[in-house]
Design an enzyme around this catalytic site. Structure first.
Site, short mmCIF file in Angstrom:
data_model
loop_
_atom_site.label_atom_id
_atom_site.label_comp_id
_atom_site.label_asym_id
_atom_site.label_seq_id
_atom_site.Cartn_x
_atom_site.Cartn_y
_atom_site.Cartn_z
N LYS A 10 0.82 -1.21 0.00
CA LYS A 10 0.00 0.00 0.00
C LYS A 10 0.86 1.27 0.00
CE LYS A 10 -3.89 -2.27 2.37
NZ LYS A 10 -5.00 -2.05 3.33
N PHE A 58 -15.75 2.75 6.99
CA PHE A 58 -14.38 3.13 6.65
C PHE A 58 -14.11 3.14 5.15
CE2 PHE A 58 -14.33 -1.47 7.65
CZ PHE A 58 -13.81 -1.99 6.49
N ARG A 86 -1.01 -14.41 4.33
CA ARG A 86 -1.77 -13.80 5.42
C ARG A 86 -1.04 -13.96 6.76
NH1 ARG A 86 -6.50 -11.86 3.90
NH2 ARG A 86 -7.51 -12.05 5.92
N THR A 92 -5.02 -7.39 10.60
CA THR A 92 -5.35 -6.16 9.88
C THR A 92 -4.93 -4.92 10.67
OG1 THR A 92 -7.27 -7.29 8.94
CG2 THR A 92 -7.26 -4.89 8.79
N ARG A 103 2.91 -6.27 9.12
CA ARG A 103 2.15 -5.13 9.67
C ARG A 103 2.71 -4.67 11.01
NH1 ARG A 103 -3.42 -7.65 7.42
NH2 ARG A 103 -3.72 -6.32 5.58
N ASN A 113 -1.94 0.21 6.72
CA ASN A 113 -1.48 -1.07 7.28
C ASN A 113 -0.57 -1.85 6.33
OD1 ASN A 113 -3.49 -1.95 5.56
ND2 ASN A 113 -4.45 -3.31 7.03
N HIS A 116 -2.00 -5.51 1.55
CA HIS A 116 -3.27 -6.20 1.40
C HIS A 116 -2.98 -7.58 0.84
CE1 HIS A 116 -7.38 -7.14 0.16
NE2 HIS A 116 -6.86 -7.56 -0.96
#
Ligand code: CMP
Length: 144
Positions: A10, A58, A86, A92, A103, A113, A116
């Protein structure tokens, strides 16, 4: 199972200059980067990508953030690639993410964060984000 999954680094992590560090985590865990593209998503692309969240409070903040700067999009391939990715990412909310996860180490907040990861096999829509010139993702990524 041998899988292919879509990952996005991100805007916060791209801005922090940690693309390479995050790629090393994928590689060290046995995930292979089989396709990648840096791009700046349009609002339409981000809204479509996260359309499952469109009724969530959000949603607008999420889309605004995802178009705030360039992102790095990659297809990851390997044994149990979805779960493995993951696990590498962590929860998250970075405050809740286990030590040593991407993260926990690189993210500041639930919005910013760092990464994704898809919950399902790479879908045609997600694959469009990679926007290949040549053959489709199936040429690079088994089972997609
Ligand atoms: P991601 O895995 O990209 O999927 C949706 C994103 O929405 C999530 O990461 C977070 O960055 C963001 N988000 C913001 N608030 C929330 C929330 N309360 N629950 C889940 N996701 C959230």
């Amino acid at each position: 199972a041998f899988e292919c999954t879509l990952s996005i680094i991100k805007p916060d992590a791209v801005a922090k200059n940690v693309i390479g560090k995050i790629y090393s985590r994928f590689e060290d865990a046995g995930l292979k980067i089989v396709a990648a593209r840096m791009t700046h998503l349009s609002r339409e692309q981000a809204e479509q990508f996260y359309s499952v969240h469109k009724e969530r409070p959000f949603f607008k903040a999420l889309v605004d953030f995802m178009i705030s700067g360039p992102v790095m999009i990659q297809a990851l391939e390997g044994e149990d690639a979805i779960a493995k990715n993951r696990d590498l990412m962590g929860a998250t909310d970075p405050q809740k993410a286990d030590k040593g996860t991407i993260r926990a180490d690189f993210a500041e907040s639930i919005d910013a964060n760092a990464v994704h990861g898809q919950k399902k096999m790479a879908t045609a829509e997600a694959v469009n984000l990679l926007d290949f010139d040549g053959p489709g993702l199936s040429a690079y990524c088994a089972n997609s």
